[in-house]
Design a protein around this motif. Structure first.
Motif, short mmCIF file in Angstrom:
data_model
loop_
_atom_site.label_atom_id
_atom_site.label_comp_id
_atom_site.label_asym_id
_atom_site.label_seq_id
_atom_site.Cartn_x
_atom_site.Cartn_y
_atom_site.Cartn_z
N THR A 373 -34.81 26.01 4.81
CA THR A 373 -35.43 27.28 4.43
C THR A 373 -35.35 28.23 5.62
OG1 THR A 373 -37.65 26.72 5.20
CG2 THR A 373 -37.06 26.05 2.94
N LYS A 374 -35.66 29.48 5.37
CA LYS A 374 -35.61 30.47 6.45
C LYS A 374 -36.64 30.16 7.53
CE LYS A 374 -33.92 34.18 3.47
NZ LYS A 374 -34.17 35.53 2.92
N VAL A 375 -37.84 29.78 7.12
CA VAL A 375 -38.86 29.49 8.12
C VAL A 375 -38.47 28.26 8.94
CG1 VAL A 375 -40.30 28.10 6.57
CG2 VAL A 375 -41.33 29.25 8.54
N ASP A 376 -37.78 27.30 8.30
CA ASP A 376 -37.29 26.14 9.05
C ASP A 376 -36.29 26.58 10.11
OD1 ASP A 376 -38.78 24.35 7.56
OD2 ASP A 376 -37.16 23.94 6.13
N GLN A 377 -35.40 27.47 9.73
CA GLN A 377 -34.41 27.97 10.68
C GLN A 377 -35.09 28.69 11.84
OE1 GLN A 377 -31.89 30.43 8.22
NE2 GLN A 377 -30.38 28.79 7.95
N TYR A 378 -36.01 29.59 11.51
CA TYR A 378 -36.64 30.41 12.53
C TYR A 378 -37.45 29.58 13.52
CZ TYR A 378 -39.45 34.06 14.71
OH TYR A 378 -40.06 34.89 15.62
N THR A 379 -38.07 28.51 13.05
CA THR A 379 -38.97 27.74 13.91
C THR A 379 -38.28 26.59 14.65
OG1 THR A 379 -39.63 26.41 11.99
CG2 THR A 379 -41.02 28.32 12.57
N ASP A 380 -37.01 26.35 14.37
CA ASP A 380 -36.29 25.30 15.11
C ASP A 380 -35.70 25.94 16.36
OD1 ASP A 380 -35.11 22.98 15.89
OD2 ASP A 380 -33.45 23.08 14.46
N PRO A 459 -31.95 29.82 2.56
CA PRO A 459 -31.25 30.90 3.27
C PRO A 459 -30.12 31.49 2.42
CG PRO A 459 -31.49 28.95 4.66
CD PRO A 459 -31.88 28.54 3.27
N TYR A 460 -29.99 32.80 2.48
CA TYR A 460 -28.92 33.45 1.74
C TYR A 460 -28.44 34.67 2.53
CZ TYR A 460 -32.72 36.57 0.27
OH TYR A 460 -33.78 37.42 0.26
N ASP A 461 -27.46 35.38 1.96
CA ASP A 461 -26.83 36.49 2.67
C ASP A 461 -27.79 37.64 2.90
OD1 ASP A 461 -24.60 34.96 2.42
OD2 ASP A 461 -23.72 36.13 0.79
N TYR A 462 -27.65 38.27 4.07
CA TYR A 462 -28.38 39.49 4.38
C TYR A 462 -27.41 40.66 4.27
CZ TYR A 462 -31.98 36.42 6.32
OH TYR A 462 -32.93 35.46 6.48
N ILE A 463 -27.67 41.55 3.34
CA ILE A 463 -26.78 42.67 3.09
C ILE A 463 -27.14 43.85 4.01
CG2 ILE A 463 -25.81 44.18 1.32
CD1 ILE A 463 -25.33 41.21 0.83
N GLU A 464 -26.11 44.59 4.43
CA GLU A 464 -26.29 45.83 5.19
C GLU A 464 -27.16 45.62 6.43
OE1 GLU A 464 -27.76 48.79 2.54
OE2 GLU A 464 -25.94 48.83 1.32
N GLN A 465 -26.67 44.79 7.31
CA GLN A 465 -27.37 44.51 8.56
C GLN A 465 -26.80 45.27 9.74
OE1 GLN A 465 -30.35 42.53 8.79
NE2 GLN A 465 -30.05 43.21 6.68
N MET A 524 -27.13 33.56 7.56
CA MET A 524 -27.63 32.40 8.30
C MET A 524 -27.78 31.33 7.25
SD MET A 524 -28.25 32.39 11.60
CE MET A 524 -29.64 31.31 11.84
N SER A 525 -26.73 30.54 7.06
CA SER A 525 -26.67 29.68 5.89
C SER A 525 -26.24 28.28 6.27
CB SER A 525 -25.70 30.31 4.87
OG SER A 525 -25.77 29.64 3.64
N ARG A 526 -25.69 27.55 5.30
CA ARG A 526 -25.25 26.17 5.51
C ARG A 526 -23.75 26.09 5.31
NH1 ARG A 526 -26.78 23.22 -0.28
NH2 ARG A 526 -25.11 24.27 -1.45
N ASP A 527 -23.17 25.01 5.81
CA ASP A 527 -21.77 24.73 5.53
C ASP A 527 -21.57 23.23 5.68
OD1 ASP A 527 -19.18 25.27 4.81
OD2 ASP A 527 -18.88 26.82 6.34
N SER A 528 -20.52 22.72 5.06
CA SER A 528 -20.23 21.30 5.13
C SER A 528 -20.00 20.87 6.58
CB SER A 528 -18.98 20.98 4.30
OG SER A 528 -18.54 19.66 4.55
N LYS A 529 -20.46 19.69 6.91
CA LYS A 529 -20.26 19.17 8.27
C LYS A 529 -18.79 18.95 8.58
CE LYS A 529 -24.74 16.77 8.42
NZ LYS A 529 -25.41 15.44 8.53
N HIS A 530 -17.95 18.92 7.54
CA HIS A 530 -16.51 18.73 7.72
C HIS A 530 -15.75 20.03 7.53
CE1 HIS A 530 -15.96 14.08 7.34
NE2 HIS A 530 -16.85 14.42 8.25
N ILE A 531 -16.38 21.14 7.88
CA ILE A 531 -15.74 22.45 7.85
C ILE A 531 -15.71 22.99 9.28
CG2 ILE A 531 -16.00 24.85 7.11
CD1 ILE A 531 -14.95 23.09 4.93
N ASP A 532 -14.65 23.71 9.59
CA ASP A 532 -14.50 24.24 10.95
C ASP A 532 -15.56 25.28 11.29
OD1 ASP A 532 -12.33 22.67 11.30
OD2 ASP A 532 -10.84 24.24 10.99
#
Length: 541
Positions: A373-380, A459-465, A524-532
């Motif tokens: 989640t976003k709060v998980d990301q922010y607090t790590d 977490p999802y896309d942030y538009i117009e940042q 600020m999202s996720r991706d497969s551990k086997h992706i560059d």
């Protein structure tokens, strides 16, 4: 400690119009006479208030092509015909400015009478002097401007004039300054903790002065680094100055007693900023190393012009101690000052192309927080904890199986760019630390929103940042190209590399950030551990 030098000797330079008055014979002008007035114009130097000639070091007034003077003509104290004649310098000689005269349409013509007359030549020319026939009238009409920051404004404030009486059509004059000038030469010096006690000067900002009850006046910066301001006629009172270096304000004052025209009152203001140690770290400072990484020190942002003389390895992005992880603080003996981000990616390979896989697909990292989640990301906020955990628990997979390439890249970077003992070692920033980088350095407004920082959604896309990637690269702008690697974005969603965090998302995913150009999307999202993904390290000190 303030090192304060003053030039308080008030030996007034007498302003004598006769000093600039000359009867010049026509044979001193090499050009052929065409039956009209010919001018040769130069300018007197300011006299220092110590009684010596002002050393302008390149800022002495030299007339340029297109400069104009005005000529007032009197005979027996009375104006003669059409007055305030414009003469323009064409780069080689002064000539009657026919174009300006015609544009004004007031009947002005080149002077051609040979009878004795008194001429008042002044600079700079202004049609507003029509109807003025003496020096006092010029001073009343053309007083120094409050804002003299530009060269044009400064020169228009620096009214000069000369009176001469001649009986021919050749006039050679040397103009004198009708007002006084105040010159401030400020500096702020620091001592670097580079083991050599190197002394540097920081660039100054927001320089303004107050003259009497007029405040926030903008001076002109001369080529020698001093700041000049033309003072009001006969000024008496206090002059105060203010400037900043980095985030620190400085200032001083001086009292003048009825300034004299054609005189420069000079002030040297040298401030000692002391030792620039870790305790003075601020956002944007450059962390540099020497002696193969055994010595580390800060180069302040205001000394960025010196970066080509120093080996910069990181840029400070966080000084809020509450946003520095416990593992980072413990590694520093309980006291941390700041976090810095590497100025280059860590070269690491093994993925599909020239980036790195994060880790082992389908295997959980028990000691690394899942940030779903976003709060998980922010607090790590402890990338050091995450990195050390994986380097320790997955040593076999890294050494023997070639897995966890992103973390192997961190380990390799520790050897490529060693850091001194009074820092943590390099680590892969956590999701929360990258959040801070993107919020502070990238200026992404959504990430500064407390509602987003406490959001329990996926977490999802942030538009117009905004221009996140250019903003990130602006922090590296002073570093020589050979010593840095700029941040990159992805052109489309099919070409996403982005930057790995050290935070896990789940069994098969890890946290990553990326920016997509064609959509203007920051994620600020996720991706497969086997992706560059790219690896950009950080450290604490």
């Amino acid at each position: 400690m303030k090192l304060y030098y003053s030039l308080y000797t008030f030996l007034a330079a007498a302003f004598l119009m006769t000093a600039c008055s000359e009867d010049i014979l026509s044979d001193k002008i090499s050009q052929e006479s065409d039956g009209t007035l010919h001018l040769r114009v130069s300018a007197c130097d300011f006299i220092e208030d110590s009684g010596t000639k002002a050393a302008d070091n390149g800022s002495e007034l030299a007339f340029e092509q297109g400069d104009r003077v005005g000529v007032l003509i009197l005979r027996e104290g009375e104006p003669v015909g059409t007055n305030n004649l414009p003469y323009v310098y064409d780069g080689a000689a002064w000539k009657f400015d026919t174009q300006t005269a015609q544009a004004e349409n007031t009947g002005k013509q080149a002077w051609s009478e040979t009878e004795i007359a008194t001429f008042i030549v002044y600079y700079p020319y202004d049609a507003a002097a029509d109807g003025i026939y003496d020096i006092e009238g010029l001073k009343a009409a053309f007083q120094p401007q409050p804002d003299q920051q530009t060269e044009e404004a400064y020169r228009r404030s620096d009214l000069m004039a000369c009176t001469a009486t001649v009986s021919n059509l050749v006039l050679d004059v040397r103009l004198s300054h009708l007002y006084a000038s105040f010159s401030l030469l400020p500096s702020v010096e620091y001592t670097l903790t580079d083991g050599k006690n190197t002394r540097i000067q920081g660039l100054l900002e927001q320089i303004n002065i107050s003259v009497g009850d007029q405040s926030n006046l903008m001076p002109f910066k001369a080529e020698d680094g001093s700041f000049r301001y033309i003072l009001p006629d006969g000024f008496s009172g206090d002059i105060r100055w203010f400037y900043s270096c980095g985030t620190a304000p400085y200032g001083g004052s001086r009292t003048l007693d009825k300034v004299e025209p054609n005189t420069r009152y000079s002030q040297v203001d040298c401030m000692d900023g002391g030792e620039y140690g870790y305790d003075k770290a601020k956002l944007g400072d450059y962390y540099c190393t020497t002696d193969n990484g055994s010595v580390g020190y800060l180069l302040p942002t205001e000394a960025a012009y010196l970066l080509d003389e120093h080996h910069c390895v990181g840029v400070v992005f966080q000084t809020d101690l509450s946003r520095i992880g416990d593992a980072e603080k413990e590694a520093l003996g309980g006291q941390a000052h700041a976090l810095a981000l590497a100025v280059r990616n860590s070269p690491c390979y093994g993925g599909y192309y020239y980036a790195a896989w994060w880790g082992q697909y389908g295997y959980p990292e028990e000691d690394v927080k899942d940030c779903a989640t976003k709060v998980d990301q922010y607090t790590d906020i402890s990338g050091l904890h995450n990195t050390e955990s994986i380097l320790t628990t997955r040593a076999t997979e890294i050494n023997e199986l070639g897995l966890y390439q992103a973390f192997k890249g961190v380990r390799d970077w520790r050897n490529t760019e060693p850091l001194p003992d009074n820092t943590t070692d390099w680590f892969l920033p956590s999701a929360g630390q990258w959040w801070d980088v993107l919020q502070i350095m990238g200026k992404a407004p959504a990430l500064a929103d407390p509602a987003e920082q406490t959001n329990t959604e996926y977490p999802y896309d942030y538009i117009e940042q905004g221009d996140v990637v250019p903003n990130l690269n602006s922090w590296l702008s002073g570093i020589p190209a050979k010593d840095k690697e700029e941040f990159t974005s992805s052109s489309t969603r099919t070409e996403i590399y982005g930057y790995w965090t050290s935070s896990e998302f789940s069994l098969i995913y890890a946290n990553k950030w990326y920016y997509i150009d064609d959509e203007g999307v920051l994620a600020m999202s996720r991706d497969s551990k086997h992706i560059d993904g790219n690896v950009r390290c950080a450290f604490a000190f």
